[in-house]
Design a protein around this motif. Structure first.
Motif, PDB file in Angstrom:
ATOM      1  N   TYR A   1     -94.422 -86.970 -50.037  1.00  0.00           N
ATOM      2  CA  TYR A   1     -93.290 -87.634 -50.658  1.00  0.00           C
ATOM      3  C   TYR A   1     -92.331 -86.732 -51.635  1.00  0.00           C
ATOM      4  N   CYS A   2     -92.933 -85.474 -51.837  1.00  0.00           N
ATOM      5  CA  CYS A   2     -91.725 -84.560 -52.529  1.00  0.00           C
ATOM      6  C   CYS A   2     -90.989 -84.067 -51.684  1.00  0.00           C
ATOM      7  N   LYS A   3     -91.342 -83.617 -50.308  1.00  0.00           N
ATOM      8  CA  LYS A   3     -90.494 -83.140 -49.571  1.00  0.00           C
ATOM      9  C   LYS A   3     -89.303 -84.265 -49.006  1.00  0.00           C
ATOM     10  N   GLN A   4     -89.927 -85.475 -49.094  1.00  0.00           N
ATOM     11  CA  GLN A   4     -88.977 -86.547 -48.586  1.00  0.00           C
ATOM     12  C   GLN A   4     -87.872 -86.537 -49.809  1.00  0.00           C
ATOM     13  N   GLU A   5     -88.333 -86.596 -51.163  1.00  0.00           N
ATOM     14  CA  GLU A   5     -87.467 -86.732 -52.272  1.00  0.00           C
ATOM     15  C   GLU A   5     -86.416 -85.565 -52.357  1.00  0.00           C
ATOM     16  N   GLN A   6     -86.873 -84.386 -51.790  1.00  0.00           N
ATOM     17  CA  GLN A   6     -85.860 -83.398 -51.855  1.00  0.00           C
ATOM     18  C   GLN A   6     -84.599 -83.632 -50.644  1.00  0.00           C
ATOM     19  N   LYS A   7     -85.070 -84.426 -49.803  1.00  0.00           N
ATOM     20  CA  LYS A   7     -84.180 -84.450 -48.763  1.00  0.00           C
ATOM     21  C   LYS A   7     -83.160 -85.519 -49.024  1.00  0.00           C
ATOM     22  N   VAL A   8     -83.375 -86.535 -50.173  1.00  0.00           N
ATOM     23  CA  VAL A   8     -82.697 -87.574 -50.416  1.00  0.00           C
ATOM     24  C   VAL A   8     -81.705 -87.150 -51.589  1.00  0.00           C
ATOM     25  N   ALA A   9     -80.365 -86.714 -51.260  1.00  0.00           N
ATOM     26  CA  ALA A   9     -79.668 -86.237 -52.320  1.00  0.00           C
ATOM     27  C   ALA A   9     -79.635 -87.051 -53.451  1.00  0.00           C
ATOM     28  N   GLY A  10     -79.507 -86.349 -54.708  1.00  0.00           N
ATOM     29  CA  GLY A  10     -79.102 -87.239 -56.072  1.00  0.00           C
ATOM     30  C   GLY A  10     -80.461 -87.828 -56.548  1.00  0.00           C
ATOM     31  N   ARG A  11     -81.476 -87.974 -55.862  1.00  0.00           N
ATOM     32  CA  ARG A  11     -82.754 -88.838 -56.264  1.00  0.00           C
ATOM     33  C   ARG A  11     -83.923 -87.825 -56.945  1.00  0.00           C
ATOM     34  N   GLN A  12     -84.192 -87.508 -57.958  1.00  0.00           N
ATOM     35  CA  GLN A  12     -85.220 -86.602 -58.208  1.00  0.00           C
ATOM     36  C   GLN A  12     -86.103 -87.418 -59.360  1.00  0.00           C
ATOM     37  N   THR A  13     -87.240 -87.394 -59.449  1.00  0.00           N
ATOM     38  CA  THR A  13     -87.940 -88.027 -60.424  1.00  0.00           C
ATOM     39  C   THR A  13     -87.757 -87.148 -61.903  1.00  0.00           C
ATOM     40  N   ASP A  14     -87.384 -87.937 -62.727  1.00  0.00           N
ATOM     41  CA  ASP A  14     -87.275 -87.447 -63.978  1.00  0.00           C
ATOM     42  C   ASP A  14     -88.255 -87.797 -65.100  1.00  0.00           C
ATOM     43  N   PRO A  15     -88.950 -86.889 -65.317  1.00  0.00           N
ATOM     44  CA  PRO A  15     -90.070 -87.264 -66.253  1.00  0.00           C
ATOM     45  C   PRO A  15     -89.831 -88.005 -67.844  1.00  0.00           C
ATOM     46  N   SER A  16     -88.231 -87.591 -68.039  1.00  0.00           N
ATOM     47  CA  SER A  16     -88.047 -87.810 -69.337  1.00  0.00           C
ATOM     48  C   SER A  16     -87.448 -89.384 -69.329  1.00  0.00           C
ATOM     49  N   VAL A  17     -87.268 -89.909 -67.962  1.00  0.00           N
ATOM     50  CA  VAL A  17     -86.682 -91.324 -67.976  1.00  0.00           C
ATOM     51  C   VAL A  17     -87.971 -92.129 -67.544  1.00  0.00           C
ATOM     52  N   ALA A  18     -88.936 -91.580 -67.180  1.00  0.00           N
ATOM     53  CA  ALA A  18     -90.214 -92.284 -66.674  1.00  0.00           C
ATOM     54  C   ALA A  18     -90.803 -93.306 -67.587  1.00  0.00           C
ATOM     55  N   GLU A  19     -91.488 -94.393 -67.052  1.00  0.00           N
ATOM     56  CA  GLU A  19     -91.971 -95.113 -68.155  1.00  0.00           C
ATOM     57  C   GLU A  19     -93.086 -94.541 -68.919  1.00  0.00           C
ATOM     58  N   GLN A  20     -93.311 -94.972 -70.141  1.00  0.00           N
ATOM     59  CA  GLN A  20     -94.219 -94.204 -71.042  1.00  0.00           C
ATOM     60  C   GLN A  20     -95.499 -94.894 -70.655  1.00  0.00           C
ATOM     61  N   HIS A  21     -96.671 -93.968 -70.421  1.00  0.00           N
ATOM     62  CA  HIS A  21     -97.917 -94.268 -70.080  1.00  0.00           C
ATOM     63  C   HIS A  21     -98.759 -94.788 -71.198  1.00  0.00           C
ATOM     64  N   ALA A  22     -99.501 -95.691 -71.158  1.00  0.00           N
ATOM     65  CA  ALA A  22    -100.370 -96.091 -71.951  1.00  0.00           C
ATOM     66  C   ALA A  22    -101.655 -95.190 -72.257  1.00  0.00           C
ATOM     67  N   ALA A  23    -101.654 -94.752 -73.373  1.00  0.00           N
ATOM     68  CA  ALA A  23    -102.788 -93.610 -73.894  1.00  0.00           C
ATOM     69  C   ALA A  23    -104.082 -94.165 -74.239  1.00  0.00           C
ATOM     70  N   GLU A  24    -104.989 -93.575 -73.757  1.00  0.00           N
ATOM     71  CA  GLU A  24    -106.451 -94.062 -74.353  1.00  0.00           C
ATOM     72  C   GLU A  24    -106.402 -93.680 -75.621  1.00  0.00           C
ATOM     73  N   GLU A  25    -107.175 -94.660 -76.294  1.00  0.00           N
ATOM     74  CA  GLU A  25    -107.227 -94.700 -77.815  1.00  0.00           C
ATOM     75  C   GLU A  25    -108.420 -93.829 -78.279  1.00  0.00           C
ATOM     76  N   VAL A  26    -108.094 -92.673 -78.744  1.00  0.00           N
ATOM     77  CA  VAL A  26    -109.302 -91.770 -79.091  1.00  0.00           C
ATOM     78  C   VAL A  26    -108.905 -91.479 -80.356  1.00  0.00           C
ATOM     79  N   SER A  27    -109.848 -91.467 -81.304  1.00  0.00           N
ATOM     80  CA  SER A  27    -109.943 -91.284 -82.639  1.00  0.00           C
ATOM     81  C   SER A  27    -109.196 -90.129 -82.885  1.00  0.00           C
TER      82      SER A  27
END
Length: 171
Positions: free
Chosen positions: A77-103
């Motif tokens: 997948y990462c190799k394919q993403e590098q081949k596609v110009a202008g498409r990079q996974t941006d962690p800052s734009v990614a959906e926020q993960h649901a965190a486990e509730e730990v005290s």
């Protein structure tokens, strides 16, 4: 898996139910995009069917075999993403993960941890996800990464040290 290997593909349902959530979470930690993680999980089980003949219990557990395959799916997948110009996974734009509730931990602390994890090099992030989030033993990770247990221990140590540096840099 031995039954699946012999052609009883209906037995894959049991393996899918047992492993799909942990594999989805594995992909989600590596590529913080829910849709991509779902696609990668689906692609992985397609590969399990396609390459079922390569499973050999003498080489290790099914768990280490499927995580090695998952690692290869992610690398492809990462190799394919590098081949596609202008498409990079941006962690800052990614959906926020649901965190486990730990005290004792806040949502902000979980977010900083996710952000620091996203800044790690892909190899470092992968070894931490396998060991800390997926709960694999060093022996299993060594089989997945085709390296020695000692090398995996060093990689985990260095990745944790780098993660700690990145995490506290954000404060």
């Amino acid at each position: 898996m031995l039954l699946v290997k012999e052609g009883h593909l209906s037995e894959l349902t049991t393996l899918f139910e047992r492993y799909q959530t942990s594999l989805y979470n594995f992909f989600l930690r590596l590529t913080p995009d829910r849709a991509v993680s779902q696609d990668l999980t689906q692609n992985l089980f397609y590969r399990v069917i396609r390459y079922r003949g390569s499973y050999d219990p003498a080489q290790g557990t099914f768990r280490s075999w499927i995580y090695r395959m998952a690692r290869n799916v992610h690398i492809d997948y990462c190799k394919q993403e590098q081949k596609v110009a202008g498409r990079q996974t941006d962690p800052s734009v990614a959906e926020q993960h649901a965190a486990e509730e730990v005290s004792g931990y806040t949502q902000d602390q979980y977010q900083r941890l996710d952000d620091a994890l996203a800044e790690l090099a892909p190899d470092q992030r992968e070894v931490l996800v396998l060991s800390r989030y997926q709960g694999l033993k060093y022996e299993e990770i060594a089989r997945i990464r085709e390296s020695s247990v000692a090398a995996v221990k060093v990689q985990v140590f260095r990745a944790l040290r780098q993660l700690r540096t990145l995490y506290f840099k954000q404060i």
